[in-house]
Scaffold this active site. Structure first.
Site, PDB file in Angstrom:
ATOM      1  N   LEU A 109       8.136  19.527   7.591  1.00 18.36           N
ATOM      2  CA  LEU A 109       9.136  19.058   6.824  1.00 18.36           C
ATOM      3  C   LEU A 109       9.028  19.039   5.446  1.00 18.36           C
ATOM      4  O   LEU A 109       9.788  19.344   4.559  1.00 18.36           O
ATOM      5  CB  LEU A 109      10.026  17.967   7.201  1.00 18.36           C
ATOM      6  CG  LEU A 109       9.850  18.124   8.903  1.00 18.36           C
ATOM      7  CD1 LEU A 109      10.670  16.948   9.412  1.00 18.36           C
ATOM      8  CD2 LEU A 109      11.124  19.068   9.036  1.00 18.36           C
TER       9      LEU A 109
ATOM     10  N   ARG B 123      -4.315  11.126   4.487  1.00 17.98           N
ATOM     11  CA  ARG B 123      -3.049  12.008   4.789  1.00 17.98           C
ATOM     12  C   ARG B 123      -2.143  11.866   3.395  1.00 17.98           C
ATOM     13  O   ARG B 123      -1.763  12.842   3.059  1.00 17.98           O
ATOM     14  CB  ARG B 123      -2.230  11.376   6.034  1.00 17.98           C
ATOM     15  CG  ARG B 123      -3.133  11.816   7.119  1.00 17.98           C
ATOM     16  CD  ARG B 123      -2.093  11.547   8.494  1.00 17.98           C
ATOM     17  NE  ARG B 123      -0.699  12.225   8.298  1.00 17.98           N
ATOM     18  CZ  ARG B 123      -0.808  13.590   8.585  1.00 17.98           C
ATOM     19  NH1 ARG B 123      -1.684  14.012   9.142  1.00 17.98           N
ATOM     20  NH2 ARG B 123       0.416  14.304   8.239  1.00 17.98           N
TER      21      ARG B 123
ATOM     22  N   LYS C  16       0.775  -1.228  -0.051  1.00 19.07           N
ATOM     23  CA  LYS C  16       0.054   0.055   0.342  1.00 19.07           C
ATOM     24  C   LYS C  16       0.851   1.354  -0.018  1.00 19.07           C
ATOM     25  O   LYS C  16       0.781   2.026  -0.932  1.00 19.07           O
ATOM     26  CB  LYS C  16      -0.907  -0.106   1.014  1.00 19.07           C
ATOM     27  CG  LYS C  16      -1.565   1.435   1.496  1.00 19.07           C
ATOM     28  CD  LYS C  16      -2.360   1.332   2.791  1.00 19.07           C
ATOM     29  CE  LYS C  16      -1.695   1.421   3.987  1.00 19.07           C
ATOM     30  NZ  LYS C  16      -1.480   3.125   4.461  1.00 19.07           N
ATOM     31  N   ASN C  17       1.944   1.183   0.970  1.00 15.91           N
ATOM     32  CA  ASN C  17       2.536   2.427   0.941  1.00 15.91           C
ATOM     33  C   ASN C  17       3.589   2.806  -0.016  1.00 15.91           C
ATOM     34  O   ASN C  17       4.161   3.795  -0.038  1.00 15.91           O
ATOM     35  CB  ASN C  17       3.187   2.619   2.496  1.00 15.91           C
ATOM     36  CG  ASN C  17       2.326   2.746   3.481  1.00 15.91           C
ATOM     37  OD1 ASN C  17       1.179   2.946   3.399  1.00 15.91           O
ATOM     38  ND2 ASN C  17       2.793   2.558   4.626  1.00 15.91           N
TER      39      ASN C  17
ATOM     40  N   CYS D 251      -4.877  13.030  13.204  1.00 13.31           N
ATOM     41  CA  CYS D 251      -4.760  11.605  12.746  1.00 13.31           C
ATOM     42  C   CYS D 251      -4.851  10.832  14.131  1.00 13.31           C
ATOM     43  O   CYS D 251      -4.237  11.284  15.236  1.00 13.31           O
ATOM     44  CB  CYS D 251      -3.317  11.554  12.046  1.00 13.31           C
ATOM     45  SG  CYS D 251      -2.911  10.095  11.846  1.00 13.31           S
TER      46      CYS D 251
ATOM     47  N   ARG E 178      -8.552  -0.585   4.449  1.00 13.17           N
ATOM     48  CA  ARG E 178      -7.683   0.467   3.962  1.00 13.17           C
ATOM     49  C   ARG E 178      -6.356  -0.204   3.650  1.00 13.17           C
ATOM     50  O   ARG E 178      -5.696   0.255   2.742  1.00 13.17           O
ATOM     51  CB  ARG E 178      -7.330   1.595   4.732  1.00 13.17           C
ATOM     52  CG  ARG E 178      -8.637   2.160   5.458  1.00 13.17           C
ATOM     53  CD  ARG E 178      -8.160   3.447   6.129  1.00 13.17           C
ATOM     54  NE  ARG E 178      -7.367   4.358   5.607  1.00 13.17           N
ATOM     55  CZ  ARG E 178      -6.922   5.530   6.174  1.00 13.17           C
ATOM     56  NH1 ARG E 178      -7.493   5.968   7.290  1.00 13.17           N
ATOM     57  NH2 ARG E 178      -5.965   6.301   5.468  1.00 13.17           N
TER      58      ARG E 178
ATOM     59  N   ASP F 212       4.796   0.714  11.879  1.00 15.01           N
ATOM     60  CA  ASP F 212       3.631   0.026  11.447  1.00 15.01           C
ATOM     61  C   ASP F 212       3.713  -1.745  11.814  1.00 15.01           C
ATOM     62  O   ASP F 212       2.578  -2.102  11.389  1.00 15.01           O
ATOM     63  CB  ASP F 212       3.782  -0.184   9.854  1.00 15.01           C
ATOM     64  CG  ASP F 212       3.399   1.395   9.436  1.00 15.01           C
ATOM     65  OD1 ASP F 212       3.088   2.398  10.155  1.00 15.01           O
ATOM     66  OD2 ASP F 212       3.672   1.656   8.163  1.00 15.01           O
TER      67      ASP F 212
ATOM     68  N   ARG G 138       1.245  14.397  13.476  1.00 17.00           N
ATOM     69  CA  ARG G 138       1.752  14.289  12.059  1.00 17.00           C
ATOM     70  C   ARG G 138       1.673  15.374  11.309  1.00 17.00           C
ATOM     71  O   ARG G 138       0.547  15.604  10.375  1.00 17.00           O
ATOM     72  CB  ARG G 138       0.843  12.973  11.384  1.00 17.00           C
ATOM     73  CG  ARG G 138       1.051  11.847  11.860  1.00 17.00           C
ATOM     74  CD  ARG G 138       0.331  10.547  11.372  1.00 17.00           C
ATOM     75  NE  ARG G 138       1.177  10.205  10.101  1.00 17.00           N
ATOM     76  CZ  ARG G 138       0.516   9.063   9.335  1.00 17.00           C
ATOM     77  NH1 ARG G 138      -0.729   8.733   9.564  1.00 17.00           N
ATOM     78  NH2 ARG G 138       1.014   8.830   8.267  1.00 17.00           N
TER      79      ARG G 138
HETATM   80  C1  EPZ Z   1       4.476   7.021   6.215  1.00 21.05           C
HETATM   81  O1  EPZ Z   1       3.819   7.980   6.866  1.00 21.05           O
HETATM   82  C2  EPZ Z   1       3.629   5.533   6.242  1.00 21.05           C
HETATM   83  N1  EPZ Z   1       2.571   6.196   5.433  1.00 21.05           N
HETATM   84  C3  EPZ Z   1       3.114   5.223   7.632  1.00 21.05           C
HETATM   85  O2  EPZ Z   1       2.278   4.267   7.595  1.00 21.05           O
HETATM   86  C4  EPZ Z   1       4.402   5.174   8.452  1.00 21.05           C
HETATM   87  O3  EPZ Z   1       3.877   4.748   9.995  1.00 21.05           O
HETATM   88  C5  EPZ Z   1       5.410   6.226   8.377  1.00 21.05           C
HETATM   89  O4  EPZ Z   1       5.568   6.650   7.064  1.00 21.05           O
HETATM   90  C6  EPZ Z   1       6.645   6.051   9.219  1.00 21.05           C
HETATM   91  O5  EPZ Z   1       7.263   4.632   8.708  1.00 21.05           O
HETATM   92  C7  EPZ Z   1       2.782   6.148   4.160  1.00 21.05           C
HETATM   93  O6  EPZ Z   1       3.471   5.759   3.367  1.00 21.05           O
HETATM   94  C8  EPZ Z   1       1.236   6.438   3.411  1.00 21.05           C
HETATM   95  P1  EPZ Z   1       6.853  10.237   8.311  1.00 21.05           P
HETATM   96  P2  EPZ Z   1       4.516   9.415   6.962  1.00 21.05           P
HETATM   97  O7  EPZ Z   1       6.778  11.693   7.466  1.00 21.05           O
HETATM   98  O8  EPZ Z   1       5.162   9.673   5.645  1.00 21.05           O
HETATM   99  C9  EPZ Z   1       7.298  13.371  11.724  1.00 21.05           C
HETATM  100  C10 EPZ Z   1       0.282   3.057   7.819  1.00 21.05           C
HETATM  101  O9  EPZ Z   1      -0.144   2.467   8.826  1.00 21.05           O
HETATM  102  N2  EPZ Z   1       6.794  14.464  10.911  1.00 21.05           N
HETATM  103  O10 EPZ Z   1       8.013   9.262   8.059  1.00 21.05           O
HETATM  104  O11 EPZ Z   1       3.382  10.377   7.186  1.00 21.05           O
HETATM  105  C11 EPZ Z   1       5.803  12.674  11.792  1.00 21.05           C
HETATM  106  O12 EPZ Z   1       5.003  13.094  12.780  1.00 21.05           O
HETATM  107  C12 EPZ Z   1       1.022   4.397   7.926  1.00 21.05           C
HETATM  108  O13 EPZ Z   1       0.524   2.644   6.780  1.00 21.05           O
HETATM  109  C13 EPZ Z   1       7.237  15.776  11.094  1.00 21.05           C
HETATM  110  O14 EPZ Z   1       7.648  16.263  12.282  1.00 21.05           O
HETATM  111  O15 EPZ Z   1       5.478   9.231   8.158  1.00 21.05           O
HETATM  112  C14 EPZ Z   1       6.530  11.405  12.593  1.00 21.05           C
HETATM  113  O16 EPZ Z   1       6.996  11.434  13.878  1.00 21.05           O
HETATM  114  C15 EPZ Z   1       0.755   4.768   9.424  1.00 21.05           C
HETATM  115  N3  EPZ Z   1       7.015  16.821  10.143  1.00 21.05           N
HETATM  116  C16 EPZ Z   1       7.945  11.235  11.752  1.00 21.05           C
HETATM  117  O17 EPZ Z   1       8.182  12.520  11.502  1.00 21.05           O
HETATM  118  C17 EPZ Z   1       6.630  16.455   8.746  1.00 21.05           C
HETATM  119  O18 EPZ Z   1       6.465  17.275   8.135  1.00 21.05           O
HETATM  120  C18 EPZ Z   1       7.934  10.146  10.526  1.00 21.05           C
HETATM  121  O19 EPZ Z   1       6.676  10.395   9.985  1.00 21.05           O
HETATM  122  C19 EPZ Z   1       6.710  14.802   8.576  1.00 21.05           C
HETATM  123  C20 EPZ Z   1       6.794  14.015   9.523  1.00 21.05           C
END
Ligand code: EPZ
Length: 429
Positions: free
Chosen positions: A135, A102, A22-23, A126, A408, A316, A131
């Protein structure tokens, strides 16, 4: 609303085909916005998130066609989708659409790169934490975009095009890296992404973008270098296997005992999680056909785990591993370092008899001799599937509400478990 009813206590034996990730599928579909030619994606899982993103993309002008059935295909074989964004007719992604998923916020990068402007609703809250997208916006700003936040929308403008730059992420972000990549491929000059996410889904996106004509080096490492090109073309790409689905079924087999071949799974995509399962007493072997997971009577041992960006233990899989540890010998400490509020499954697992104590970002899971079935529900898809794993090993019936979370992210969940001997049925209502 549909429910899933599980009668626990059956071993899992047989084979489970692993779907496309999915991701990976979501950012790959979004990459279709970068070209006026057709991007054909194979092995796309049949999931509600994929359908939701298709609707969002069609609002921007993307035509979609889904290939018909082929000989030898089953309902569990991924679909082949052709996406063509001949013209982007709308540069705005409205709240009603973005708030359902998202990842759709990521359309901001290709629309900005191709059209010089994008207006995308901020995704909002969320279930697993705050989230933010700061960045992602920082990355676009580094490439020369002007960003304004107005009425709940992020408006990004770069009328004279994006320019290559150095982007240094202060923390690893998968979505930030996807966004930076999709913007940088059409920017003028060279972009260096430092502290890039090394997740396999990032590597898969980079591989597809390369087939489309992008120049990318270092994907899969923490330093990615992109040399911008004037335009991208169409390509064919098959989505990589889902490492989270793989790990989820591996943990289900570890929980119930049994012997299952996870067909098409790749050990290199989740080695850290497989290592943890081996420590817990599970037999794991890699074959040409996939990954074989076995537990035949050996006790489950408690193992401590800390989630980390790839190649660490994935957040995850944290909920699923916690479900497994509820029946291990001893106490397991599970620390969540990626999201601040990803323990929503704890109270529901407790309803099945699990003993879990939360202390800040750490859950102490004390193994118990038995779980007993109960009605439960969860607020995100990984938490929901952790309840499925617990239900498979609980005595009696477990009913899982809010099945739409599972739909989902898990293709044909009941069918895949049932064919291995589980008693799982969907009750519509
Ligand atoms: C991706 O989300 C995945 N989603 C998530 O899977 C997964 O848990 C996550 O990566 C971490 O591996 C998809 O790929 C669709 P991040 P993403 O940006 O990209 C912080 C599932 O169940 N952050 O790597 O949104 C954030 O809050 C989902 O399939 C900021 O602070 O995650 C987190 O603490 C859930 N500012 C960390 O970084 C930003 O602008 C990592 O988040 C962006 C992120």
């Amino acid at each position: 609303m549909d429910k899933i009813r599980i009668t626990g206590g059956q071993r899992l034996d047989g084979a489970i085909p692993i779907s496309g990730a999915k991701n990976a599928a979501l950012p790959l579909m979004i990459a279709s916005l970068l070209t006026d030619e057709t991007l054909t994606l194979a092995n796309v899982p049949r999931l509600s998130d994929v359908s939701a993103l298709s609707r969002i993309l069609s609002n921007h002008g993307v035509d979609r066609s889904i290939a018909g059935k082929r000989i030898g295909q089953s309902a569990e074989t991924g679909q082949t989708i052709a996406l063509t964004a001949r013209q982007i007719v709308d540069t705005c992604a409205p709240y009603e659409l973005v708030s359902t998923m998202r990842a759709s916020f990521w359309v901001i990068a290709p629309i900005l790169a191709r059209m010089g402007e994008a207006r995308v609703s901020l995704p909002g809250g969320c279930a697993i934490g705050t989230r933010p997208v700061d960045l992602l916006l920082m990355a676009l700003e580094r490439l020369g975009a002007e960003i304004e936040i107005e009425n709940g929308y992020a408006i990004a403008r770069a009328p004279r095009g994006l320019k290559g730059a150095e982007i240094v992420f202060p923390k690893v972000t998968v979505g930030g890296t996807h966004t930076a990549l999709m913007a940088a491929v059409l920017a003028q000059g060279t972009t260096v992404i430092e502290n890039a996410a090394r997740e396999p889904e990032v590597t898969d996106l980079a591989a597809c973008l390369t087939k489309m004509g992008a120049k990318i080096e270092g994907a899969g490492t923490s330093r990615i270098v992109v040399t911008g090109v004037a335009r991208l073309g169409g390509a064919h790409h098959a989505v990589l296997p889902d490492r989270i689905e793989t790990g989820t079924y591996a943990m289900a087999v570890a929980m119930t005992g049994g012997d299952v071949l996870l067909e098409g799974a790749r050990a290199d995509l989740l080695q850290s999680a497989l290592d943890v399962l081996v420590k817990a007493g599970v037999e794991v072997s890699s074959t040409n056909e996939g990954i074989r997971v076995r537990r035949n009577g050996q006790p489950l041992e408690a193992v401590d785990v800390e989630t980390d960006p790839f190649p660490g233990f994935p957040t995850d899989l944290q909920a699923q591993f916690m479900a497994l540890m509820t029946k291990a010998r001893g106490t397991s400490r599970i620390r969540e370092t990626i999201f601040e509020n990803r323990f929503m499954h704890v109270q529901e697992l407790a309803r099945l008899g699990a003993k879990i104590r939360l202390e800040g970002d750490c859950a102490h899971v004390e193994g118990v001799a038995k779980l007993t079935g109960a009605p439960v529900m969860a607020t995100d898809l990984r938490a929901s599937v952790s309840l499925v794993i617990a239900g498979l090993a609980a005595e009696g019936e477990t009913t899982i509400n809010r099945v739409y979370h599972l739909d989902r992210g898990f293709e044909a969940l009941e069918a895949k478990l049932t064919r291995c001997g589980a008693q799982v049925e969907r009750l519509s209502g």
